[in-house]
Design a protein around this motif. Structure first.
Motif, PDB file in Angstrom:
ATOM      1  N   UNK A 127     -33.479  16.335 -41.776  1.00  0.00           N
ATOM      2  CA  UNK A 127     -33.600  16.610 -39.556  1.00  0.00           C
ATOM      3  C   UNK A 127     -34.305  15.746 -39.433  1.00  0.00           C
ATOM      4  N   UNK A 128     -34.891  15.272 -40.345  1.00  0.00           N
ATOM      5  CA  UNK A 128     -35.365  13.434 -39.346  1.00  0.00           C
ATOM      6  C   UNK A 128     -36.555  14.242 -39.462  1.00  0.00           C
ATOM      7  N   UNK A 129     -37.732  15.312 -39.271  1.00  0.00           N
ATOM      8  CA  UNK A 129     -39.051  16.252 -39.318  1.00  0.00           C
ATOM      9  C   UNK A 129     -40.098  15.274 -39.740  1.00  0.00           C
ATOM     10  N   UNK A 160     -30.862  11.890 -35.574  1.00  0.00           N
ATOM     11  CA  UNK A 160     -31.056  10.905 -34.814  1.00  0.00           C
ATOM     12  C   UNK A 160     -31.214  10.857 -33.417  1.00  0.00           C
ATOM     13  N   UNK A 161     -31.327  12.755 -32.691  1.00  0.00           N
ATOM     14  CA  UNK A 161     -31.896  12.688 -31.915  1.00  0.00           C
ATOM     15  C   UNK A 161     -33.670  12.539 -32.416  1.00  0.00           C
ATOM     16  N   UNK A 162     -34.332  13.025 -33.714  1.00  0.00           N
ATOM     17  CA  UNK A 162     -35.265  13.406 -32.962  1.00  0.00           C
ATOM     18  C   UNK A 162     -36.222  11.811 -33.945  1.00  0.00           C
ATOM     19  N   UNK A 163     -35.528  11.168 -34.620  1.00  0.00           N
ATOM     20  CA  UNK A 163     -35.894   9.585 -34.935  1.00  0.00           C
ATOM     21  C   UNK A 163     -35.384   8.541 -33.925  1.00  0.00           C
ATOM     22  N   UNK A 164     -35.128   9.278 -32.541  1.00  0.00           N
ATOM     23  CA  UNK A 164     -33.759   8.602 -31.474  1.00  0.00           C
ATOM     24  C   UNK A 164     -35.544   7.178 -30.999  1.00  0.00           C
ATOM     25  N   UNK A 165     -34.970   5.799 -31.738  1.00  0.00           N
ATOM     26  CA  UNK A 165     -35.781   5.333 -31.082  1.00  0.00           C
ATOM     27  C   UNK A 165     -36.042   3.904 -32.279  1.00  0.00           C
TER      28      UNK A 165
END
Length: 177
Positions: A127-129, A160-165
């Motif tokens: 999830x990238x959390x 990709x939403x969580x780690x945007x940028x």
């Protein structure tokens, strides 16, 4: 090392672990295969060998396995990002939300240099959390994330939403069962 190594064949897939409905991608099968492990390290070198990094930060515990030899090859400091209570010195702490509850990660304050550019490494991005929390933890020490690397990515979980940028690189992606 060949750029055509079949990493998928080296990754063990275990259905129903740690609970029913989950397909677990096990990197221990990569670690017992010197060709597979070497391929991962060589690909890290291709991706980040020329990158402007001042340090490498590894997420407990499987991230340590990939980050440590890479940091050694590049002669860079290795910052350990551990679960709460595992580090003896003064730490930065970051709490983050899990699917069912919260968790806390920490890093020694003395290990993070203000102004440094740090490559974040883990074995798998779901999830990238955890990686987002690790980036926030580094920011507390006034360091920035130069990139995020993992061997395996699960983009169907929308990291990709969580780690945007952030620049995120994986060696292999799985798109669900």
């Amino acid at each position: 090392m060949s750029n055509t190594f079949d990493l998928d064949r080296a990754i063990r897939k275990i259905k129903g672990f740690p609970k029913p409905g989950i397909l677990f991608y096990d990197i221990t099968s990569v670690l017992i295969n010197p060709d597979a492990f070497g391929y991962c390290l060589d690909k890290m070198e291709e991706l980040y060998g020329g990158a402007a990094c001042d340090a490498v930060a590894a997420i407990e515990s499987r991230g340590f396995v990939f980050a440590a030899p890479f940091a050694l090859r590049r002669k860079l400091p290795l910052i350990l990002i551990r679960k709460k209570g595992k580090l003896p010195g003064e730490t930065y702490r970051e709490e983050f939300t899990l699917e069912y509850g919260t968790d806390v990660i920490e890093a020694h304050k003395a290990d993070i240099t203000a102004g440094s550019k740090v490559l974040l490494v883990d074995d798998l991005i779901a999830t990238g959390g955890t990686l987002k929390a690790a980036a926030a933890l580094l920011a507390k020490g006034r360091a920035s994330v130069a990139g995020i690397f993992a061997v395996i990515g699960l983009p169907f979980l929308h990291y990709d939403d969580v780690l945007k940028g952030f620049r995120v690189e994986t060696l292999i992606n799985y798109h669900g069962e």
